[in-house]
Design a protein around this motif. Sequence first.
Motif, PDB file in Angstrom:
ATOM      1  N   GLU A 156      97.591  55.445  96.085  1.00  0.00           N
ATOM      2  CA  GLU A 156      96.718  55.206  94.588  1.00  0.00           C
ATOM      3  C   GLU A 156      95.326  54.862  95.300  1.00  0.00           C
ATOM      4  N   SER A 177      90.703  56.027  93.064  1.00  0.00           N
ATOM      5  CA  SER A 177      89.667  56.153  92.427  1.00  0.00           C
ATOM      6  C   SER A 177      88.741  57.256  93.239  1.00  0.00           C
ATOM      7  N   ASP A 195      88.734  51.305  84.319  1.00  0.00           N
ATOM      8  CA  ASP A 195      90.294  51.300  84.040  1.00  0.00           C
ATOM      9  C   ASP A 195      90.749  50.759  82.856  1.00  0.00           C
ATOM     10  N   TYR A 198      96.893  51.621  84.339  1.00  0.00           N
ATOM     11  CA  TYR A 198      95.058  51.180  84.482  1.00  0.00           C
ATOM     12  C   TYR A 198      94.592  49.529  85.494  1.00  0.00           C
ATOM     13  N   ARG A 257      95.239  49.276  88.926  1.00  0.00           N
ATOM     14  CA  ARG A 257      93.417  50.235  89.467  1.00  0.00           C
ATOM     15  C   ARG A 257      92.883  49.115  89.310  1.00  0.00           C
ATOM     16  N   ALA A 280      93.162  46.413  92.133  1.00  0.00           N
ATOM     17  CA  ALA A 280      94.010  46.701  93.011  1.00  0.00           C
ATOM     18  C   ALA A 280      93.701  46.614  94.344  1.00  0.00           C
TER      19      ALA A 280
END
Length: 347
Positions: A73, A75, A167, A187, A190, A193
């Motif tokens: 994952e 961002s 998010d 979401y 995240r 995270a």
Amino acid sequence: MKKSSFSLIIAALLVAHVSVAQQSNSIFTPPSLIEAPRAQFPSTEARRRQEGWVGLSFEISPEGEIRSPVVVESSGSVSFHAAAIRALNASKWAPAQENGKAVEGSGSIMYRFVIDDIPAEVRLSFKSNYELLASAIATGEREQATELMVSLENSSRTNNFEAALLDLMHYNFLTEFGGSDEEKMAYLSRALAYESYSVNVGGEEGFLAPELVVTARQNIFMLQVNTRRYAEAIRTYERLQNANVDVTTFANTIAKIRALQNDDTTYAVKGKTNNYGYWQLTLLKPGVYIDSPSNAIEQVRFQCQNKSQSFLYQESVEYTLPSSWGVCQLIVRGKPDAEFDLELFEG
């Protein structure tokens, strides 16, 4: 296997069984980090003043070499991915040890790309549009909320704190206007995270204010229960407890989950790999059966407290893990957006 009182049982013919043995007196030490250089900030993102983070999963050979690093994952821009993998490959690890012998292990790491001279706070321009978006969602104005969401997503976000807030707003949007529990949970995951990785490089603090962390955890707890991620719900409950949050309303649910953990009930879970072909689940029970009708799964890995072991995916195979392995995560790797079914049982 028994029919679960929690879910429909998966209709599947089980023709093979993998029972992984380990001596009860085995002493296992997971891999340990020796040196982790910070990832080099991509020049294009530095010019844009764009921060980000990348989460990686990987295996470590008995010689301490990094193997099979994969982005799970992230961002921010995809340009951060290659920089994070280069930094991981340059890191140094002591391999896992089993009874004093070096063995294969696995780990996870988050690389944060931080611009040191940017304050760890949201910009006024972001805050203004964020508040407008929050108001549009609260009043049910979907068209306006959608426009504001797109505007914020396409703006030049400069730090990880703003990304985490966005998010949360995605979660609020889906809650108000419709979205699956899996989408909403993704979401919130995240936004939280940084809690998921054994090693963080580039900062240890979270991206959210403490009161938002509590709210996010409370909401993700219910989603974890709804999607039958029961072991993860227990962990979220414990985090809330450790933060001195009142969890009285969750106590009855946790009692039912612990009862399920200790009985012979079988239950089903649905899985779907993310955009990177990655999916993971903390196991509540030691027995696992995975059914992938599309045959889109490539690898199954069990990352446990006291052991790490990988298998090439084989159709119609059950896995039963010994209790000596401790708490285990199931990691599935395959094609992006691959859907599959799991059945968890006592073994």
